[in-house]
Design an enzyme around this catalytic site. Structure first.
Site, PDB file in Angstrom:
ATOM      1  N   VAL A   1       0.846  -1.187   0.000  1.00  0.00           N
ATOM      2  CA  VAL A   1       0.000   0.000   0.000  1.00  0.00           C
ATOM      3  C   VAL A   1       0.883   1.239   0.000  1.00  0.00           C
ATOM      4  CG1 VAL A   1      -1.838   1.266   1.169  1.00  0.00           C
ATOM      5  CG2 VAL A   1      -1.783  -1.225   1.286  1.00  0.00           C
TER       6      VAL A   1
ATOM      7  N   LYS B   1      -3.309   0.391  -3.317  1.00  0.00           N
ATOM      8  CA  LYS B   1      -2.880  -0.976  -3.017  1.00  0.00           C
ATOM      9  C   LYS B   1      -2.544  -1.695  -4.310  1.00  0.00           C
ATOM     10  CE  LYS B   1      -4.143  -3.775   0.196  1.00  0.00           C
ATOM     11  NZ  LYS B   1      -4.851  -4.708   1.119  1.00  0.00           N
TER      12      LYS B   1
ATOM     13  N   ASP C   1     -10.816 -11.227   7.633  1.00  0.00           N
ATOM     14  CA  ASP C   1      -9.487 -10.893   8.149  1.00  0.00           C
ATOM     15  C   ASP C   1      -9.556  -9.677   9.079  1.00  0.00           C
ATOM     16  OD1 ASP C   1      -6.780 -11.336   8.481  1.00  0.00           O
ATOM     17  OD2 ASP C   1      -6.184 -10.164   6.726  1.00  0.00           O
TER      18      ASP C   1
END
Length: 372
Positions: free
Chosen positions: A74, A88, A185
């Site tokens: 990123v 990203k 996540d």
């Protein structure tokens, strides 16, 4: 309260996505009834030119690198109009999908808009490269402020507001978004903070879109060890309750200032969840509060927050609350009707990359229940 439906109209052209969003719903997202159409807001998702992003990031230079993860790097960038962005660059293993599939996912993610979710501004393709462009978050990640070399001190009010804001974002993803999304996540590194330290859930690189009518799916495991729910880490069974488990672990990190896993510490301290539960069982749970707070925290609210975190990390997914229930418990003074039962934790991990996708067959993963 019945969930309000989200109405989204999308048009796709070669250069641009157009999406129609509607006023704020119960968890801060955009929701309405047919009678509210006059209040709709239109905005555009663009496909950025690669050279524009290359110039904005100074050729993806090292001094603009904000961070690296399993799904790419990123970079901070500044567009010609002065806007600051985060770009990203997806890693090779994240960039193998077909162009149509990539653009479809971008369109879906772009349709999800909430004040506690990092906004996707657009995307870019360059040969085999895939890039995503997000709004820039001035105060980096929660992980950096809890565990990094920063002089910023997070007081209790800031920590509690981050806890609540993150719950709002997840409740929207699970229950109010136009598509059901499980993040997969949730961790301190994927909770970003704006200039006022308001939290926004980031990184939908692992997000799973659920078909209607499915309570869970079986899928290849992806996520970060220390945060993954046992049923997902071991069996690949994914539902919204996997995010709830991860959220509970993050809340314990916020309260304690400790990482979910730290093998440098002796047992039971090297696994945060195990240590927190043992203190809860011993009726000494407030002893886990971050000493950097120097006792400056409201006892009842802090105790309530810890109990909610433990309720979220119960071994059985069925016993974990929905994120809307978590949000209600956090923002209400009423007694919590749910009481935590034995949590599960991942005890043994061999040959598994802690930040990469893995199947349980790739290593040895042992799930234990308390008490041991």
């Amino acid at each position: 309260m019945a969930a309000l439906c989200v109405i989204i109209i999308m048009k796709c052209s070669r250069k641009r996505f157009n999406a129609l969003f509607l006023p704020v719903g119960p968890h801060g997202g955009y929701a309405t009834t047919e009678g509210d159409l006059a209040a709709r807001e239109t905005f555009e998702q663009v496909i950025f030119d690669y050279e524009v992003l290359k110039d904005a990031t100074e050729n993806f230079g090292g001094r603009n690198l904000l961070g690296k993860g399993g799904f790419g790097e990123v970079y901070k960038g500044r567009l010609a109009d002065g806007r600051v962005i985060a770009v990203k660059k997806l890693s090779d293993r994240s960039s193998t999908q077909a162009m149509d599939e990539f653009l479809t996912e971008v369109k879906l993610i772009s349709s999800v808009r909430h004040r506690n979710l990092v906004r996707l501004l657009g995307c870019c393709t360059h040969g085999h490269e895939r890039l995503l462009v997000y709004e820039f978050m001035a105060n980096n990640s929660l992980h950096k402020h809890l565990f990094g070399d920063t002089e910023t001190h997070l007081d209790w009010n800031t920590r509690f507001n981050i806890t609540v804001g993150t719950a709002r974002g997840l409740a929207y993803l699970h229950e109010d978004s136009n598509v059901r999304i499980v993040h997969r996540d949730i961790k301190a590194g994927n909770i970003l903070l704006d200039d006022k330290f308001h939290p926004k859930v980031a990184d939908f690189g692992l997000a799973k879109f659920f078909p209607e009518g499915e309570s869970h799916v079986s899928t290849r495991v992806g996520g970060t060890l220390g945060y993954m729910a046992p049923e997902y880490a071991v069996h690949g069974q994914l539902s919204e309750k996997a995010d709830v488990f991860s959220y509970g672990v993050v809340v314990l990190e916020i309260v304690t200032g400790r990482k979910s896993m730290n093998t440098k510490l002796p047992e039971p301290h090297h696994l945060l969840l195990q240590w927190a539960w043992s203190q809860y069982e011993s009726d000494q749970v407030l002893d886990i509060v971050d000493p950097r707070l120097e006792g400056k925290y409201p006892r009842e609210q802090t105790l309530r927050t810890i109990i909610i975190a433990l309720v979220c990390t119960q071994a059985s997914p069925a016993q974990r609350p929905a994120m809307s229930q978590v949000l209600s418990m956090l923002t209400s003074d009423s007694e919590i009707s749910m009481r935590p039962t034995q949590p599960a934790f991942i005890e043994g991990i061999n040959n598994v990359n802690a930040s990469a996708s893995a199947n349980s067959s790739h290593g040895s993963i042992t799930v234990s229940l308390f008490p041991r």
